[in-house]
Design a protein around this motif. Sequence first.
Motif, mmCIF file in Angstrom:
data_model
loop_
_atom_site.group_PDB
_atom_site.id
_atom_site.type_symbol
_atom_site.label_atom_id
_atom_site.label_comp_id
_atom_site.label_asym_id
_atom_site.label_seq_id
_atom_site.Cartn_x
_atom_site.Cartn_y
_atom_site.Cartn_z
ATOM 1 N N ARG A 1 0.824 -1.218 0.000
ATOM 2 C CA ARG A 1 0.000 0.000 0.000
ATOM 3 C C ARG A 1 0.854 1.262 0.000
ATOM 4 O O ARG A 1 0.550 2.226 -0.706
ATOM 5 C CB ARG A 1 -0.955 -0.006 1.197
ATOM 6 C CG ARG A 1 -2.095 -0.964 1.021
ATOM 7 C CD ARG A 1 -3.044 -0.934 2.176
ATOM 8 N NE ARG A 1 -4.160 -1.841 1.954
ATOM 9 C CZ ARG A 1 -4.944 -2.310 2.891
ATOM 10 N NH1 ARG A 1 -4.768 -1.940 4.146
ATOM 11 N NH2 ARG A 1 -5.934 -3.126 2.595
ATOM 12 N N GLU A 2 1.929 1.251 0.793
ATOM 13 C CA GLU A 2 2.844 2.407 0.823
ATOM 14 C C GLU A 2 3.516 2.598 -0.543
ATOM 15 O O GLU A 2 3.661 3.716 -1.031
ATOM 16 C CB GLU A 2 3.890 2.227 1.926
ATOM 17 C CG GLU A 2 3.339 2.393 3.323
ATOM 18 C CD GLU A 2 4.374 2.094 4.399
ATOM 19 O OE1 GLU A 2 5.559 1.858 4.062
ATOM 20 O OE2 GLU A 2 3.991 2.108 5.581
ATOM 21 N N LYS A 3 3.914 1.465 -1.138
ATOM 22 C CA LYS A 3 4.548 1.539 -2.459
ATOM 23 C C LYS A 3 3.563 2.086 -3.490
ATOM 24 O O LYS A 3 3.927 2.931 -4.332
ATOM 25 C CB LYS A 3 5.054 0.163 -2.872
ATOM 26 C CG LYS A 3 5.825 0.161 -4.162
ATOM 27 C CD LYS A 3 6.411 -1.188 -4.475
ATOM 28 C CE LYS A 3 7.191 -1.143 -5.769
ATOM 29 N NZ LYS A 3 7.781 -2.449 -6.088
ATOM 30 N N LEU A 4 2.315 1.617 -3.458
ATOM 31 C CA LEU A 4 1.284 2.127 -4.371
ATOM 32 C C LEU A 4 1.066 3.622 -4.173
ATOM 33 O O LEU A 4 0.900 4.377 -5.131
ATOM 34 C CB LEU A 4 -0.027 1.366 -4.186
ATOM 35 C CG LEU A 4 -0.103 -0.022 -4.822
ATOM 36 C CD1 LEU A 4 -1.394 -0.729 -4.424
ATOM 37 C CD2 LEU A 4 -0.022 0.085 -6.331
ATOM 38 N N LYS A 5 1.043 4.039 -2.918
ATOM 39 C CA LYS A 5 0.865 5.476 -2.625
ATOM 40 C C LYS A 5 2.025 6.277 -3.219
ATOM 41 O O LYS A 5 1.816 7.314 -3.854
ATOM 42 C CB LYS A 5 0.781 5.687 -1.116
ATOM 43 C CG LYS A 5 0.484 7.103 -0.715
ATOM 44 C CD LYS A 5 0.359 7.243 0.787
ATOM 45 C CE LYS A 5 0.086 8.675 1.176
ATOM 46 N NZ LYS A 5 -0.033 8.821 2.631
ATOM 47 N N ARG A 6 3.255 5.789 -3.026
ATOM 48 C CA ARG A 6 4.426 6.471 -3.600
ATOM 49 C C ARG A 6 4.346 6.509 -5.120
ATOM 50 O O ARG A 6 4.627 7.528 -5.740
ATOM 51 C CB ARG A 6 5.714 5.743 -3.184
ATOM 52 C CG ARG A 6 6.436 6.336 -2.027
ATOM 53 C CD ARG A 6 7.858 5.800 -1.858
ATOM 54 N NE ARG A 6 8.163 4.520 -2.460
ATOM 55 C CZ ARG A 6 8.086 3.331 -1.852
ATOM 56 N NH1 ARG A 6 7.683 3.257 -0.608
ATOM 57 N NH2 ARG A 6 8.423 2.223 -2.486
ATOM 58 N N LEU A 7 3.952 5.400 -5.720
ATOM 59 C CA LEU A 7 3.833 5.342 -7.178
ATOM 60 C C LEU A 7 2.762 6.300 -7.692
ATOM 61 O O LEU A 7 2.938 6.939 -8.729
ATOM 62 C CB LEU A 7 3.531 3.911 -7.636
ATOM 63 C CG LEU A 7 4.687 2.921 -7.512
ATOM 64 C CD1 LEU A 7 4.203 1.505 -7.827
ATOM 65 C CD2 LEU A 7 5.844 3.302 -8.400
ATOM 66 N N ARG A 8 1.645 6.429 -6.983
ATOM 67 C CA ARG A 8 0.606 7.391 -7.388
ATOM 68 C C ARG A 8 1.132 8.817 -7.325
ATOM 69 O O ARG A 8 0.879 9.618 -8.236
ATOM 70 C CB ARG A 8 -0.628 7.248 -6.480
ATOM 71 C CG ARG A 8 -1.527 6.125 -6.852
ATOM 72 C CD ARG A 8 -2.840 6.178 -6.071
ATOM 73 N NE ARG A 8 -3.424 4.866 -6.011
ATOM 74 C CZ ARG A 8 -3.538 4.108 -4.926
ATOM 75 N NH1 ARG A 8 -3.152 4.565 -3.750
ATOM 76 N NH2 ARG A 8 -4.072 2.914 -4.992
#
Length: 122
Positions: A28-35
């Motif tokens: 989830r943190e990685k997805l947030k960073r990618l967004r």
Amino acid sequence: MVDSNHSPIFSVECSIDSSLAEELKAIREKLKRLRLEKQKTTKLLDDRDFILDKNMKEINNRGQTQKMLQMELDRLCRLNQFQISSMKMSPIKSLREENQGGVIRKINFQDQQSDTSASIHK
């Protein structure tokens, strides 16, 4: 297999659940960073696209201006050549040229008379 909180099966399940929870949190943190990176990249690309469009319009305007100036220059060159060729071909003097010629002849005549009278008085 004993049904209690301290059983080996329960501890394995808890460790698997906590491990999956940690992985899910990391994803989830990685997805947030990618967004966020995608938003920044999209904004940067939009800004660059705007600048490129602006520069393209400016280049097109310069091209149109240059084309108009080139056509005006060609027209003036042709007009100048026409005037030069018409002056060479025209044996008729303009009224201004005739008036200037008459003034020059009158001045030359007066100079000759004064020269003649000056030589007589000497």
